[in-house]
Design an enzyme around this catalytic site. Structure first.
Site, PDB file in Angstrom:
ATOM      1  N   HIS A  61       0.818  -1.209   0.000  1.00  0.00           N
ATOM      2  CA  HIS A  61       0.000   0.000   0.000  1.00  0.00           C
ATOM      3  C   HIS A  61       0.854   1.262   0.000  1.00  0.00           C
ATOM      4  O   HIS A  61       1.933   1.288   0.577  1.00  0.00           O
ATOM      5  CB  HIS A  61      -0.893   0.036   1.241  1.00  0.00           C
ATOM      6  CG  HIS A  61      -1.790  -1.143   1.352  1.00  0.00           C
ATOM      7  ND1 HIS A  61      -2.206  -1.626   2.563  1.00  0.00           N
ATOM      8  CD2 HIS A  61      -2.360  -1.945   0.420  1.00  0.00           C
ATOM      9  CE1 HIS A  61      -3.001  -2.667   2.383  1.00  0.00           C
ATOM     10  NE2 HIS A  61      -3.095  -2.893   1.082  1.00  0.00           N
ATOM     11  N   LYS A  70       5.833   5.872   7.766  1.00  0.00           N
ATOM     12  CA  LYS A  70       5.265   4.986   8.788  1.00  0.00           C
ATOM     13  C   LYS A  70       6.355   4.453   9.702  1.00  0.00           C
ATOM     14  O   LYS A  70       7.393   3.981   9.237  1.00  0.00           O
ATOM     15  CB  LYS A  70       4.551   3.798   8.136  1.00  0.00           C
ATOM     16  CG  LYS A  70       3.349   4.197   7.288  1.00  0.00           C
ATOM     17  CD  LYS A  70       2.732   3.006   6.581  1.00  0.00           C
ATOM     18  CE  LYS A  70       1.550   3.438   5.727  1.00  0.00           C
ATOM     19  NZ  LYS A  70       1.019   2.311   4.953  1.00  0.00           N
ATOM     20  N   TYR A 130       1.243   1.128  13.927  1.00  0.00           N
ATOM     21  CA  TYR A 130       2.096   2.064  13.221  1.00  0.00           C
ATOM     22  C   TYR A 130       1.610   3.492  13.344  1.00  0.00           C
ATOM     23  O   TYR A 130       0.436   3.773  13.456  1.00  0.00           O
ATOM     24  CB  TYR A 130       2.281   1.666  11.766  1.00  0.00           C
ATOM     25  CG  TYR A 130       1.023   1.460  10.949  1.00  0.00           C
ATOM     26  CD1 TYR A 130       0.647   2.370   9.976  1.00  0.00           C
ATOM     27  CD2 TYR A 130       0.231   0.323  11.127  1.00  0.00           C
ATOM     28  CE1 TYR A 130      -0.493   2.174   9.206  1.00  0.00           C
ATOM     29  CE2 TYR A 130      -0.899   0.117  10.366  1.00  0.00           C
ATOM     30  CZ  TYR A 130      -1.256   1.048   9.412  1.00  0.00           C
ATOM     31  OH  TYR A 130      -2.392   0.846   8.659  1.00  0.00           O
ATOM     32  N   ASP A 169      -6.179  -6.059  -2.429  1.00  0.00           N
ATOM     33  CA  ASP A 169      -4.764  -6.414  -2.595  1.00  0.00           C
ATOM     34  C   ASP A 169      -4.555  -7.446  -3.695  1.00  0.00           C
ATOM     35  O   ASP A 169      -3.543  -7.418  -4.394  1.00  0.00           O
ATOM     36  CB  ASP A 169      -4.181  -6.904  -1.276  1.00  0.00           C
ATOM     37  CG  ASP A 169      -4.049  -5.775  -0.262  1.00  0.00           C
ATOM     38  OD1 ASP A 169      -4.174  -4.592  -0.652  1.00  0.00           O
ATOM     39  OD2 ASP A 169      -3.827  -6.076   0.920  1.00  0.00           O
TER      40      ASP A 169
END
Length: 181
Positions: A61, A70, A130, A169
């Protein structure tokens, strides 16, 4: 706290100092000064937490126009975490790096803006947390197919195992036609 470069120098592996005794442990997971001194100058605006079962693969992603840096870590279980460089001007464009993150090793990974990100759960279950440098912007979200052969990511799957992936995905874009930075 030990902060080292990976094969892609802008992606950093963070190993916090863990202080433990028979009561449990303490560790520092974010220190703006220490991170800035290691080349990570980030302001975080959003924290996320996902829980996934074994063989769940999330990714790859990224967001265009609102790229997210991140700081990722695992608080339960283990994952194989991957970052792919999508910065066209970078000498490591199209390269990937992968690290095992777990509740046992307490490692964290800094994935800077301009990278696609994904992970595979290698334990029975994993809690993945995250911090993000920009807000989630679904209109700019993109996904590169996790098994794109041109990337050559070596996901730690057994020869007969298929990962559990979302519809989004499994319909990810090939790397060759993805939007880059």
């Amino acid at each position: 706290m030990k902060i080292t470069e990976t094969r892609i120098p802008d992606v950093k592996l963070i190993e916090p100092n863990v202080f433990g005794d028979d009561r449990g442990f303490f560790m520092e997971t974010w220190n703006e000064k220490a991170f800035r001194e290691a080349g990570i100058d980030a302001s975080f605006v959003q924290d996320n937490h996902s829980r996934s079962v074994k063989n769940t693969l999330r990714g790859l992603h990224y967001q265009i126009k609102h790229p997210q840096g991140k700081l990722v870590r695992v608080t339960r279980g283990e994952v194989f975490d991957v970052a792919v460089d999508l910065r066209t001007a970078s000498p490591t464009f199209g390269q990937w790096v992968g690290e095992y993150l777990s509740e046992e090793n307490n490692r964290m990974l800094w994935v800077p803006p301009g990278f696609a990100h994904g992970f595979l759960v290698t334990s029975e279950m994993a809690d993945f947390q995250y911090k993000c440098t920009d807000f989630y912007a679904p209109e700019y979200e993109r996904s590169i197919h996790w098994a794109d052969l041109s990337l050559g990511i070596t996901w730690p799957l057994g020869t007969t195992e298929e990962p559990l992936v979302s519809g989004k995905d499994s319909a990810g874009t090939p790397f060759s036609s993805a939007d880059y930075y």
